[in-house]
Design an enzyme around this catalytic site. Structure first.
Site, PDB file in Angstrom:
ATOM      1  N   GLU A 227      26.361  42.928  36.196  1.00  0.00           N
ATOM      2  CA  GLU A 227      27.302  43.924  36.730  1.00  0.00           C
ATOM      3  C   GLU A 227      28.657  43.252  36.831  1.00  0.00           C
ATOM      4  OE1 GLU A 227      26.170  45.875  40.558  1.00  0.00           O
ATOM      5  OE2 GLU A 227      24.227  44.976  40.141  1.00  0.00           O
ATOM      6  N   LYS A 229      31.756  41.875  38.829  1.00  0.00           N
ATOM      7  CA  LYS A 229      32.015  41.408  40.191  1.00  0.00           C
ATOM      8  C   LYS A 229      33.365  41.982  40.592  1.00  0.00           C
ATOM      9  CE  LYS A 229      32.417  37.084  42.845  1.00  0.00           C
ATOM     10  NZ  LYS A 229      32.457  37.859  44.059  1.00  0.00           N
ATOM     11  N   ARG A 234      33.047  42.708  50.266  1.00  0.00           N
ATOM     12  CA  ARG A 234      31.633  43.073  50.346  1.00  0.00           C
ATOM     13  C   ARG A 234      31.380  43.765  51.673  1.00  0.00           C
ATOM     14  NH1 ARG A 234      27.444  40.051  48.050  1.00  0.00           N
ATOM     15  NH2 ARG A 234      25.687  41.274  48.791  1.00  0.00           N
TER      16      ARG A 234
END
Lengths: 539, 349
Positions: A227, A229, A234
């Site tokens: 995927e 980044k 986060r």
């Protein structure tokens, strides 16, 4: 004795740079202080408990009533901080010999005392304390502690002190409130583990290791999922009948800063994702835009309109009450996709997977990534469970090759902590036309790392020998030294004089061989803004 | 009776007693000097005749070398009187560092006391301050002449240090302190608090400790830190000049805790700016309350302030009906002032 003890802790935390030393100080606090004061102190340090009952003006009035105005003004000028000045100049009242207040007395007093009686109450406390205690009290009652002890650090200290895994503490943390009596009972082995029940709790995030060349060599493409980044923050979204929370990576509650996300969380699940500023059409804005939204207690409509927040979802940890964390990544991913298709949450989308058949192909994809909002690639093992922390071999992060420019050193500043005697913070600049037919340097960034110890010493000597001006801790140097500076991305920024901000700048090497006049120009950097291809072509 | 300002004058070389033709703590070489104490901003080299306590003379010889501590040295013990050209001179202890004394002067019935640097808190390494009552002018310092400076009890600060040593037994505590006075006082206070272990010293601090011991101040087991193995210094207390506690010299030790013993540590920004992890508020100068109490006890109707924060002190005295005058003597306390910036000072704060 609790305010004096709290003051001593506060003072040491403020002056202590080391993380381990901070943890040792917190452990001693937990071990030595009685309930409920140890919990109130903990909550005050981590700002779970913030009093705003007393305004700074109230303290200034109290001081003005006791201290000669000329002496007060001279003192304030010298010390430079009102709270500290008042703590230091406060004259003890003759004959006052009340014992110093405890934290719980202060907390209760602030809550229960009518406003009109507050000045006398606080003055009485100040009379009973020494200078350090007065400072702590003033900071406490005006709500401005700011000691640099994060909630995460406090919970690590709780774990070390009690011998319980920090993950267990994290899971119950948000289900207990100051003064945390059930939590301390449990940690001391005197009670059951508090049941978080429906309250949203933070589950420590799963983190990735940087991918090394040797790891890459043995990577079997069929076992791994890739995927992007994304370059945001986060977060863990936690919603259910008990409430809704957005947790940061470290378990801080950042919900208040993103009300539109909270509003969209009308589901019962725990999700892992990247908080980003996402504009119409799904375009991810650079990190600098997201920064406008961070560290805010409240946000206005204009900010939400100009910097609309969204979450790109990576993982599903809980669906309803069902804990999916032990399931393989592929299974969780399928559940996540199905969940999104069914729930269709607003302001959220799926982080797409990137198909690849070989390491070489993946490498090419990484090199060709163009948007500044992408930091690189994430590689997740297809069968990896969701585990707290950084477990090697399950998830890798594979950042892009950095960009670089040759810049000229302009200013240097002493570092802090272990580097306090070195000039370790470097402001560097690039050339641009000065509008009068010549060239001028404009600062484009500041780097604090990347150099070796030898280079640090060499730079220190060079800076001392080439200083042209001093501004407090900052030295301006001769514009004669070229530094090759690496960075992850360049973004447009209105807040920087140069109009551009660098992401993670660091010193790659000192270019003693290169004359300053041959350093890069601002144009070169502007061409890199949000455009990776320029770099690829230049290579 | 002549007012002291007619016979005690401020000159570029410092405070000059005209009828006696001598200076008190002159800042440049002069023919005749009376020296209050051995700190370098008060006891400068290359005077002709030097009058001081025997301890101050010994300290000057140790610091400046025999050849530069005055061509002729004349010891004067507290209580003794000498007369120079009709000016009576005697000394009284100032409680600042070993040998420190106030210089009392009387000419034609007019009396002035030049106190030098002083403190009122008891100090195990030197004689306590004695008040000379009935002077016409009291000359004071004002290093800590602001009401924000109220020094805590020294025992509390020592307890703070020892509590930290107990909390971090793996780390080495490096305490910055001035070579003359503060260093020996710290050692003596640590001994009084029951710290019997060796105390390790940076090379710059050793010679004056030897001088103190030769003058009868017992300091216990002192060892050179520079030669010691790093492991031997775990959990130990190391004393060093203030300039090195946050520098490379200290970083070679095991996870050092940078401490600094100084009155300036009362102000957080001062401590922050020095990279200090454990500030210890320990001063050899009078704090705000001591300055004001001392001025009141002397009963002097007029007070001259040599250096420091004279504005606040003169204001506060004025409110009590005492005439204050700021002398703005140059060269005094410059080590103190310079301290925050360069850290290289050996002054006396």
């Amino acid at each position: 004795m609790s305010i004096p003890a709290f003051a001593a802790l506060l003072e040491r935390l403020v002056f202590t740079p080391g993380r381990n030393a901070k943890i040792a100080l917190l452990k001693r606090w937990f071990a030595e202080q009685p309930d409920p004061d140890r919990g109130i102190g903990l909550a005050a340090l981590t700002e779970e408990l913030v009093f705003t009952t007393a305004k700074p003006a109230l303290l200034r009035e109290l001081a003005a009533a006791r201290v000669d105005p000329v002496l007060l003004a001279l003192s304030r000028d010298y010390v430079g901080d009102s709270a500290e000045t008042i703590a230091l100049v406060w004259p003890p009242r003759a004959g006052a010999n009340a014992p110093p207040p405890t934290l719980s007395e202060v907390a209760e007093g602030l809550e229960r005392t009518p406003k009109a009686e507050l000045p006398a109450l606080i003055a009485g406390w100040l009379d009973a304390l020494d200078a350090g205690g007065r400072f702590a009290l003033i900071k406490l009652v005006t709500g401005g502690l700011r000691v640099g002890a994060s909630g995460r650090l406090a919970r690590i200290a709780l774990a070390e002190w009690s011998g319980r895994p920090v993950e267990e503490i994290e899971e119950v943390w948000h289900g207990v409130a100051p003064p945390y009596l059930p939590l301390f009972r449990w940690l001391e082995g005197k009670g059951e583990r508090p049941d978080p029940r429906g309250t949203p709790v933070f589950r420590p995030l799963m983190l990735a290791h940087p991918l090394g060349d040797s790891d890459l060599a043995v990577l079997q493409p069929e076992d791994w999922r890739a995927e992007w980044k994304w370059d945001g923050i986060r977060v863990q979204l936690c919603a259910g009948p008990g409430g809704r929370r957005i947790w940061s990576r470290g378990g801080e509650d950042v919900s208040a800063a993103f009300p539109e996300i909270v509003e969209a969380m009308d589901f019962h699940a725990v999700l892992d994702g990247e908080l980003l500023v996402i504009r119409d059409g799904g375009e991810v804005a650079p990190f600098a835009d997201l920064q406008q939204r961070l560290n805010r207690k409240t946000v206005g409509p204009k900010l939400m309109r100009d910097y609309p927040a969204g979450v790109r979802l990576y993982d599903l940890l809980f669906e309803g009450e069902e804990d999916l964390r032990a399931l393989p990544f592929d299974t969780r991913r399928a559940r996540l996709e199905a969940w999104i298709a069914r729930v269709r949450p607003a302001r959220m989308d799926l982080s797409p997977q990137i198909a690849f058949a070989s390491v070489a192909q993946l490498s090419a994809i990484r090199a060709g990534a163009r948007a500044a909002s992408i930091e690189g690639l994430m590689l997740k093992r297809a069968d990896s469970p969701y585990v707290a922390g950084r477990v090697k071999g399950l998830w890798w992060k594979w950042k892009r090759e950095p960009l670089s420019v040759d810049a000229v050193l302009m200013y240097a500043q002493r570092g802090s902590g272990k580097r306090s005697s070195y000039y370790s913070d470097y402001t560097f600049g690039l050339w641009r036309p000065d509008g009068r037919g010549g060239e001028e340097l404009v600062p484009v960034g500041k780097a604090y790392s990347g150099y070796t110890d030898q280079e640090l010493l060499w730079l220190g000597r060079w800076i001392r020998n080439h200083t042209v001006a001093r501004f407090g801790p900052v030295r301006e140097v001769e514009k004669a030294l070229v530094l090759e500076v690496a960075f992850d991305a360049a973004q447009r920024s209105m807040r920087h004089k140069s109009g551009v901000a660098l992401r993670f700048p660091r010193i790659l090497r000192i270019r003693r061989d290169k004359p300053a006049s041959e350093a890069d120009r601002l144009d070169t950097l502007m061409a890199l803004v949000g455009n990776r291809e320029a770099k690829a072509a230049a290579d | 009776m002549p007012h002291p300002e007619t016979w005690l004058r401020v000159t570029p070389a410092g405070l000059w007693c005209e009828p006696g033709d001598f200076f008190v703590d002159p800042t440049r070489p002069v023919a005749r000097a009376v020296i209050t104490h051995g700190h370098s901003d008060h006891a400068r080299p290359d005077h002709g005749a030097v009058l001081a306590t025997p301890e101050t003379l010994a300290i000057m010889r140790a610091r400046l070398g025999d050849g530069r501590a005055g061509r002729r040295q004349q010891p004067l013990r507290p209580g003794e009187v000498v007369v120079q050209n009709g000016v009576r001179i005697w000394l009284r202890p100032a409680g600042h560092v070993l040998g420190s004394a106030q210089v009392c002067l009387e000419w034609r019935g007019s009396r002035a006391v030049v106190s030098g640097d002083y403190k009122r808190t008891p100090d195990p390494t030197c004689a306590p301050f004695e008040v000379e009552r009935g002077c016409d002018v009291f000359v004071t310092e004002a290093t800590f002449g602001l009401p924000v400076f109220r020094h805590p009890r020294p025992e509390e600060e020592i307890a703070k240090l020892l509590a930290s040593v107990a909390l971090f037994p793996e780390r080495t505590h490096v305490v910055g302190c001035y070579a003359l006075g503060k260093c020996q006082r710290l050692i003596a206070l640590l001994r009084r608090a029951g710290w019997e272990a060796p105390i390790w010293l940076h090379g710059a601090l050793l010679p004056l400790c030897r001088t103190y011991e030769a003058l009868g101040v017992r300091l216990g087991d002192l060892r050179p830190a520079t030669a010691a193995r790093k492991e031997a210094l775990r959990g130990a207390i190391v004393l060093a000049p203030p300039s090195v506690v946050a520098e490379r010299w200290a970083r070679r030790l095991t996870d050092p805790v940078a401490c600094l013993a100084s009155g300036w540590m009362r102000v957080r920004q001062r401590a922050k700016a020095r990279g200090v992890e454990l500030p210890l508020v320990l001063s050899d100068h009078a704090d705000w309350d001591e300055l004001n109490a001392t001025i009141d006890e002397t009963g002097a109707p007029e007070v001259w302030v040599t250096h420091g924060r004279d504005d606040a002190l003169v204001h506060a005295m004025g409110r009590r009906g005492i005439r204050g005058r700021a002398l703005h003597l140059v060269g005094l306390g410059e080590e103190d002032e310079g301290e925050a910036e360069t850290g290289a000072a050996e002054g006396a704060a």
